[in-house]
Design a protein around this motif. Structure first.
Motif: not given
Ligand SMILES: Nc1ncnc2c1ncn2[C@@H]1O[C@H](COP(=O)(O)OP(=O)(O)OP(=O)(O)O)[C@@H](O)[C@H]1O
Ligand SMILES: [Mg+2]
Length: 352
Positions: A251, A255, A258-259, A284, A289, A297, A303-304, A314-317, A343
């Protein structure tokens, strides 16, 4: 002078009685024997009897007051004490204990505790409200999608070869998302309730990280992001549930992709020896954030705004599950970040 203390109240009462006695003594003696106060012995009798009266009145008042107050307060003290220590332990009241003072301190600390409990309950209530709102929001989107596709198919779309398969595929994707949300929530609640038993073994955290990095390599390449695992010379053995730690690494690294930064992005993973623990940090150079979001988070469904702007997937989980997993290991997970710079997520594991 504190008048709520029996000692001081007794002094005050004894004084009032003594002064009244002196006045009465004077007036009656002066009226009946006008020349009596010419003798020194009269003054001596007056002083001695006043002192005696004062002492007697003081002790009698103090004794009765204390008995009365203690009989009332003892009950309150017992109830508070029982409440604080739990019903099993019996409160012991020693004779030398100042119950009134004790009650005051006990009530004050009790009040503090209750205040903290109320604050925590308010926070939980707010969290519960947010949580229910978030769950319904997250479930609504895929459900409405499925409803839309199925309705269109039933309204004749099923016979239209240009859309029928496509709409079924999209419905399937939304169903998969629903299933994943339910599975994630189920995992969190099981971790929360302590029902998940960790399968703790000794494993090499560097090798596991390498494995996860390789698994996510294609995705990283697609996002123009490089992943570097800073491998130390020796193996680093840790204790933990390997599958669950793989989930955490997946995860956090996912992330970071993804971000992450779209062009020339990089994710670096480093290991630090912290005496008893090993700290694994994933850094990264992505979107970052905001400080106000850092503490949130790890909440379920949080989710931000920046994160949402990057992807709706993303599901924010993921981080909520990761936090639960690391805490189930009695370890910690933290994050630091700077907008536009990047981050770093770090978690510890016990050295094997
Ligand atoms: N490396 C990162 N850089 C910037 N923002 C981040 C990073 N990791 C997490 N976030 C923020 O934190 C939120 C929560 O992350 P989390 O992994 O819990 O959920 P997600 O990635 O949105 O979904 P999933 O449940 O599929 O992982 C993200 O939606 C994002 O806004
Ligand atoms: Mg995630």
């Amino acid at each position: 002078m504190k008048f709520h203390e029996p000692r001081n109240l007794a002094i005050l009462n004894a004084l009032i009685i003594t002064v009244t006695y002196i006045i009465l003594f004077f007036s009656s003696v002066v009226l009946i024997f006008p020349h009596a106060f010419t003798h020194f012995s009269s003054y001596l009798i007056l002083i001695l009897s006043s002192v005696l009266l004062f002492l007697m009145a003081y002790f009698i008042f103090r004794y009765t007051l204390e008995r009365f107050i203690y009989s009332k307060i003892r009950l309150i003290y017992k109830s508070i004490h029982l409440f604080k220590v739990g019903k099993k332990e019996k409160p012991v009241i020693l004779p030398e204990q100042n119950i009134i003072e004790n009650v005051q301190t006990e009530v004050e600390s009790w009040e503090d505790e209750k205040q903290k409990e109320i604050e925590q309950l308010n926070r939980l209530e707010e969290y519960r409200r947010d949580f229910i709102g978030n769950v319904s929001h997250e479930l609504k989107t895929p459900l409405f999608n499925i409803q839309g596709y199925v309705s269109t198919l039933l309204d004749g779309g099923l016979e239209d070869p240009t859309i029928n398969r496509e709409y079924l595929k999209r419905s399937e994707k939304s169903i998969e998302r629903l299933v994943k949300i339910i599975e994630d929530l189920d995992e969190i609640s099981q971790l929360d309730s302590g029902h998940i038993r960790l399968n703790v073994t000794r494993f090499d955290i560097v090798a596991l990280t390498q494995e996860v990095a390789e698994m996510l390599e294609m995705k990283a390449i697609k996002h123009h992001i490089s992943i570097t695992v800073n491998k130390p010379e020796k193996h680093i053995l840790v204790e933990g549930d390997k599958d669950k730690i793989r989930q955490v690494l997946t995860n956090i690294i996912d992330n970071s992709i993804r971000y992450g930064k779209c062009e020339d992005g990089h994710t670096k993973i480093t290991f630090f020896d912290m005496d008893e623990n090993i700290l694994t940090e994933i850094t990264d150079n992505g979107i970052g954030i905001e400080t106000s979001d850092l503490v949130r988070v790890f909440e379920r469904f949080y989710r931000t705004d920046r994160g949402r702007a990057v992807t709706r997937k993303g599901k924010g989980l993921g981080l909520a599950i990761s936090k639960h997993i690391i805490e189930a290991h009695q370890q910690t997970i933290q994050v630091r970040s700077t907008i536009g710079v990047g981050t770093t997520f770090g978690f510890t594991l016990k050295k094997a």
